[in-house]
Design an enzyme around this catalytic site. Structure first.
Site, PDB file in Angstrom:
ATOM      1  N   GLY A  34      48.296  31.905-134.831  1.00 12.35           N
ATOM      2  CA  GLY A  34      47.897  32.046-133.425  1.00 12.35           C
ATOM      3  C   GLY A  34      47.341  30.720-132.938  1.00 12.35           C
ATOM      4  O   GLY A  34      46.492  30.664-132.056  1.00 12.35           O
ATOM      5  N   ASP A  60      52.411  29.912-134.776  1.00 15.50           N
ATOM      6  CA  ASP A  60      52.298  30.769-133.589  1.00 15.50           C
ATOM      7  C   ASP A  60      53.703  31.249-133.273  1.00 15.50           C
ATOM      8  O   ASP A  60      54.694  30.638-133.710  1.00 15.50           O
ATOM      9  CB  ASP A  60      51.708  29.986-132.394  1.00 15.50           C
ATOM     10  CG  ASP A  60      51.087  30.905-131.339  1.00 15.50           C
ATOM     11  OD1 ASP A  60      51.826  31.722-130.743  1.00 15.50           O
ATOM     12  OD2 ASP A  60      49.875  30.810-131.105  1.00 15.50           O
ATOM     13  N   ARG A 108      40.686  40.176-124.141  1.00 19.87           N
ATOM     14  CA  ARG A 108      40.303  41.156-123.108  1.00 19.87           C
ATOM     15  C   ARG A 108      40.394  40.593-121.702  1.00 19.87           C
ATOM     16  O   ARG A 108      40.309  39.392-121.499  1.00 19.87           O
ATOM     17  CB  ARG A 108      38.839  41.562-123.310  1.00 19.87           C
ATOM     18  CG  ARG A 108      38.610  42.503-124.409  1.00 19.87           C
ATOM     19  CD  ARG A 108      37.261  43.165-124.267  1.00 19.87           C
ATOM     20  NE  ARG A 108      36.138  42.313-124.642  1.00 19.87           N
ATOM     21  CZ  ARG A 108      34.883  42.606-124.331  1.00 19.87           C
ATOM     22  NH1 ARG A 108      34.611  43.692-123.619  1.00 19.87           N
ATOM     23  NH2 ARG A 108      33.900  41.820-124.722  1.00 19.87           N
ATOM     24  N   ARG A 114      36.814  45.997-126.453  1.00 18.45           N
ATOM     25  CA  ARG A 114      37.628  45.397-127.520  1.00 18.45           C
ATOM     26  C   ARG A 114      38.593  46.439-128.087  1.00 18.45           C
ATOM     27  O   ARG A 114      39.708  46.123-128.481  1.00 18.45           O
ATOM     28  CB  ARG A 114      36.743  44.814-128.619  1.00 18.45           C
ATOM     29  CG  ARG A 114      35.947  43.588-128.172  1.00 18.45           C
ATOM     30  CD  ARG A 114      35.087  43.073-129.305  1.00 18.45           C
ATOM     31  NE  ARG A 114      34.229  41.961-128.930  1.00 18.45           N
ATOM     32  CZ  ARG A 114      33.074  42.087-128.275  1.00 18.45           C
ATOM     33  NH1 ARG A 114      32.664  43.285-127.869  1.00 18.45           N
ATOM     34  NH2 ARG A 114      32.336  41.020-128.013  1.00 18.45           N
ATOM     35  N   ASP A 177      28.409  36.009-133.019  1.00 24.93           N
ATOM     36  CA  ASP A 177      27.254  36.845-132.656  1.00 24.93           C
ATOM     37  C   ASP A 177      25.935  36.165-133.041  1.00 24.93           C
ATOM     38  O   ASP A 177      24.962  36.224-132.286  1.00 24.93           O
ATOM     39  CB  ASP A 177      27.371  38.223-133.321  1.00 24.93           C
ATOM     40  CG  ASP A 177      28.624  38.949-132.867  1.00 24.93           C
ATOM     41  OD1 ASP A 177      28.951  38.875-131.670  1.00 24.93           O
ATOM     42  OD2 ASP A 177      29.298  39.575-133.704  1.00 24.93           O
ATOM     43  N   HIS A 204      31.375  44.013-134.755  1.00 24.07           N
ATOM     44  CA  HIS A 204      31.588  43.038-133.672  1.00 24.07           C
ATOM     45  C   HIS A 204      32.124  43.725-132.421  1.00 24.07           C
ATOM     46  O   HIS A 204      33.262  43.520-132.022  1.00 24.07           O
ATOM     47  CB  HIS A 204      32.534  41.915-134.133  1.00 24.07           C
ATOM     48  CG  HIS A 204      32.780  40.902-133.052  1.00 24.07           C
ATOM     49  ND1 HIS A 204      31.795  40.055-132.588  1.00 24.07           N
ATOM     50  CD2 HIS A 204      33.878  40.638-132.301  1.00 24.07           C
ATOM     51  CE1 HIS A 204      32.276  39.314-131.610  1.00 24.07           C
ATOM     52  NE2 HIS A 204      33.545  39.645-131.411  1.00 24.07           N
TER      53      HIS A 204
HETATM   54  N1  LIG Z   1      35.889  37.594-133.560  1.00 24.72           N
HETATM   55  C1  LIG Z   1      35.402  37.078-132.452  1.00 24.72           C
HETATM   56  O1  LIG Z   1      34.201  36.814-132.343  1.00 24.72           O
HETATM   57  C2  LIG Z   1      36.321  36.759-131.318  1.00 24.72           C
HETATM   58  C3  LIG Z   1      35.898  35.901-130.300  1.00 24.72           C
HETATM   59  C4  LIG Z   1      36.767  35.602-129.261  1.00 24.72           C
HETATM   60  C5  LIG Z   1      38.047  36.169-129.232  1.00 24.72           C
HETATM   61  N2  LIG Z   1      38.431  36.997-130.222  1.00 24.72           N
HETATM   62  C6  LIG Z   1      39.786  37.577-130.247  1.00 24.72           C
HETATM   63  O2  LIG Z   1      40.714  36.583-130.668  1.00 24.72           O
HETATM   64  C7  LIG Z   1      42.022  36.930-130.197  1.00 24.72           C
HETATM   65  C8  LIG Z   1      42.710  35.715-129.599  1.00 24.72           C
HETATM   66  O3  LIG Z   1      42.050  35.284-128.458  1.00 24.72           O
HETATM   67  P1  LIG Z   1      42.606  34.031-127.596  1.00 24.72           P
HETATM   68  O4  LIG Z   1      41.682  33.830-126.477  1.00 24.72           O
HETATM   69  O5  LIG Z   1      42.915  32.898-128.514  1.00 24.72           O
HETATM   70  O6  LIG Z   1      43.988  34.649-127.052  1.00 24.72           O
HETATM   71  P2  LIG Z   1      45.278  33.838-126.521  1.00 24.72           P
HETATM   72  O7  LIG Z   1      46.160  34.826-125.851  1.00 24.72           O
HETATM   73  O8  LIG Z   1      44.851  32.644-125.770  1.00 24.72           O
HETATM   74  O9  LIG Z   1      45.964  33.329-127.854  1.00 24.72           O
HETATM   75  C9  LIG Z   1      46.544  34.193-128.772  1.00 24.72           C
HETATM   76  C10 LIG Z   1      47.681  33.482-129.454  1.00 24.72           C
HETATM   77  O10 LIG Z   1      48.225  34.367-130.421  1.00 24.72           O
HETATM   78  C11 LIG Z   1      49.616  34.165-130.413  1.00 24.72           C
HETATM   79  N3  LIG Z   1      50.297  35.305-131.027  1.00 24.72           N
HETATM   80  C12 LIG Z   1      50.546  36.526-130.500  1.00 24.72           C
HETATM   81  N4  LIG Z   1      51.214  37.274-131.385  1.00 24.72           N
HETATM   82  C13 LIG Z   1      51.378  36.527-132.493  1.00 24.72           C
HETATM   83  C14 LIG Z   1      51.989  36.742-133.739  1.00 24.72           C
HETATM   84  N5  LIG Z   1      52.572  37.892-134.046  1.00 24.72           N
HETATM   85  N6  LIG Z   1      51.974  35.730-134.638  1.00 24.72           N
HETATM   86  C15 LIG Z   1      51.377  34.557-134.344  1.00 24.72           C
HETATM   87  N7  LIG Z   1      50.786  34.295-133.176  1.00 24.72           N
HETATM   88  C16 LIG Z   1      50.796  35.266-132.255  1.00 24.72           C
HETATM   89  C17 LIG Z   1      49.979  33.951-128.951  1.00 24.72           C
HETATM   90  O11 LIG Z   1      51.251  33.331-128.801  1.00 24.72           O
HETATM   91  C18 LIG Z   1      48.819  33.080-128.495  1.00 24.72           C
HETATM   92  O12 LIG Z   1      49.121  31.710-128.645  1.00 24.72           O
HETATM   93  C19 LIG Z   1      41.808  38.085-129.222  1.00 24.72           C
HETATM   94  O13 LIG Z   1      42.138  39.300-129.834  1.00 24.72           O
HETATM   95  C20 LIG Z   1      40.325  38.025-128.907  1.00 24.72           C
HETATM   96  O14 LIG Z   1      39.806  39.281-128.537  1.00 24.72           O
HETATM   97  C21 LIG Z   1      37.592  37.295-131.251  1.00 24.72           C
HETATM   98  O1  LIG Z   2      34.463  39.587-125.982  1.00 27.36           O
HETATM   99  C1  LIG Z   2      35.591  39.462-126.433  1.00 27.36           C
HETATM  100  O2  LIG Z   2      36.511  40.237-126.147  1.00 27.36           O
HETATM  101  C2  LIG Z   2      35.900  38.294-127.322  1.00 27.36           C
HETATM  102  C3  LIG Z   2      34.972  38.167-128.475  1.00 27.36           C
HETATM  103  O3  LIG Z   2      34.942  39.285-129.292  1.00 27.36           O
HETATM  104  C4  LIG Z   2      33.591  37.721-128.108  1.00 27.36           C
HETATM  105  O4  LIG Z   2      32.626  38.254-128.649  1.00 27.36           O
HETATM  106  O5  LIG Z   2      33.469  36.793-127.279  1.00 27.36           O
END
Ligand SMILES: NC(=O)c1ccc[n+]([C@@H]2O[C@H](COP(=O)([O-])OP(=O)(O)OC[C@H]3O[C@@H](n4cnc5c(N)ncnc54)[C@H](O)[C@@H]3O)[C@@H](O)[C@H]2O)c1
Ligand SMILES: O=C(O)C[C@H](O)C(=O)O
Length: 343
Positions: A34, A60, A108, A114, A177, A204
């Site tokens: 990703g 990706d 989101r 989430r 967090d 989370h």
């Molecule tokens: N754990 C945390 O604290 C936390 C914090 C922020 C965001 N997130 C999560 O992280 C994820 C990504 O967020 P983002 O802002 O980078 O989203 P984004 O849409 O900007 O990027 C996601 C990327 O994943 C790629 N992708 C989709 N399907 C794929 C696959 N099968 N194989 C490989 N790549 C693939 C897309 O092409 C894109 O480039 C979301 O689910 C978001 O909720 C988690």
């Molecule tokens: O809030 C979200 O959906 C993204 C991430 O889990 C966060 O905590 O920022």
């Protein structure tokens, strides 16, 4: 000019660079799945600046070769390669990886929880987990894609079905967090956020995120305490609202993901006492049917070395924990059930 060396020095101090030189023989391949996304790009940048990383593999479904070509020009020693789904792309990307970070999945929009991401992200994470179980079963897997409370159990089920599950090497990344909890208390108390260390346990998402402020010696009360807890629990929503439909936290998340990867690399390279909060297969509340739980964990060369107990909590914090455990159990069971029904 923002020279890579200066940036590296700023993020990774002199002591870290010396420690790295002492263990320079370690080859550490890190893969990001990703990598062309909102998190993936700055995360790849930060990993390229980390002297402990020797090989960076960026995958990706679209755009990773471009990100790799860009990041590869930064004058640090690691090699960088981008992969896409053509041919053996994912296999080649994962082969030999010591750490695999998975931010692949949709983020989101305002008004969503989430858990609303479950239907889309469950299959993305399942398929990437399958690829990892086949190509790098011994790697440390760092799940960023939401809902983490469910995507971690999904990943575990995939690894179990392939007979390669190692609970010590599967991590839900909850670092953001504690980063927020430290920053927000420092804003209230005018302290240095870098010296704040607030324990956050649970999971989370919303009410499953439980900051244990009392353990850091703080005694906020009444509305001030309730507002602080709410801000930590819903910090993600603050960013989602502010971005107005353009996604969720990406830059702070990249920092948090890079910090967790750095901690794992330090531990793998022999540093002792490396502790990070993370959502793992945990004994702490198994007697209540909650099989995964985030708490502080000491990391070692084999991943999880020691899961710290939650410790002393106030009555108020116990109330938060009770709500957390109920929600968390549902999120975990949802992920496990889905993974079994959708192998
Ligand atoms: N754990 C945390 O604290 C936390 C914090 C922020 C965001 N997130 C999560 O992280 C994820 C990504 O967020 P983002 O802002 O980078 O989203 P984004 O849409 O900007 O990027 C996601 C990327 O994943 C790629 N992708 C989709 N399907 C794929 C696959 N099968 N194989 C490989 N790549 C693939 C897309 O092409 C894109 O480039 C979301 O689910 C978001 O909720 C988690
Ligand atoms: O809030 C979200 O959906 C993204 C991430 O889990 C966060 O905590 O920022």
């Amino acid at each position: 000019m923002f020279a890579a060396r200066q940036a590296t020095s700023a993020i990774f101090g002199a002591a870290q660079r010396r420690a790295f030189s002492a263990s320079a023989a370690n080859a550490s391949k890190v893969a990001v799945l990703g990598a062309a996304g909102g998190i993936g790009q700055p995360l790849s940048l930060l990993l390229k600046l980390n002297p402990r990383v020797t090989e960076l593999a960026l995958y990706d479904i679209k755009g990773a070769p471009g990100v790799a070509a860009d990041v590869a020009h930064i004058n640090t020693k690691s090699t960088v390669k981008g992969y896409d789904p053509t041919g053996d792309g994912i296999k080649d990307c994962l082969k030999g990886a010591e750490i695999v970070l998975i931010p692949a999945g949709v983020p989101r929009k305002p008004g969503m929880t989430r858990d609303d991401l479950f239907n889309t992200n469950a299959s993305i994470v399942r398929d990437l987990a399958k690829a990892a179980a086949e190509s790098c079963p011994d790697a440390n897997l760092l799940i960023i894609a939401n809902p983490v409370n469910s995507t971690v159990p999904i990943t575990a089920e995939v690894f179990k079905s392939k007979g390669v599950y190692n609970p010590k090497k599967l991590f839900g990344v909850t670092t953001l967090d504690v980063v927020r909890a430290s920053r927000f208390i420092s804003q209230l108390k005018s302290t240095d956020p870098a010296s704040e260390s607030i324990t956050v346990v649970g999971g989370h998402s919303g009410a499953t995120i439980v900051p244990l402020l009392s353990q850091a010696g703080y005694a906020l009360e009444g509305q001030e305490l309730a507002d602080y807890v709410k801000r930590v629990q819903f910090g993600g929503d603050e960013v989602v609202q502010a971005k107005g439909g353009a996604g969720s936290a990406t830059l702070s998340m990249a920092m948090a993901g890079a910090r967790f990867a750095e901690s794992l690399l330090k531990a793998a390279q022999g540093e002792k006492g490396v502790v990070e909060p993370t959502f793992v297969d945990s004994p702490l509340y198994k007697d209540q049917g909650v099989t995964y739980f985030a708490s502080n964990v000491t990391l070692g060369p084999q991943g999880v070395e020691e899961i710290h107990p939650v410790g002393k909590v106030t009555e108020y914090e116990q109330g938060l924990l009770d709500v957390c455990l109920k929600d968390l159990k549902g999120n975990i069971e949802k992920g496990e059930k889905w993974a079994k029904e959708n192998p």
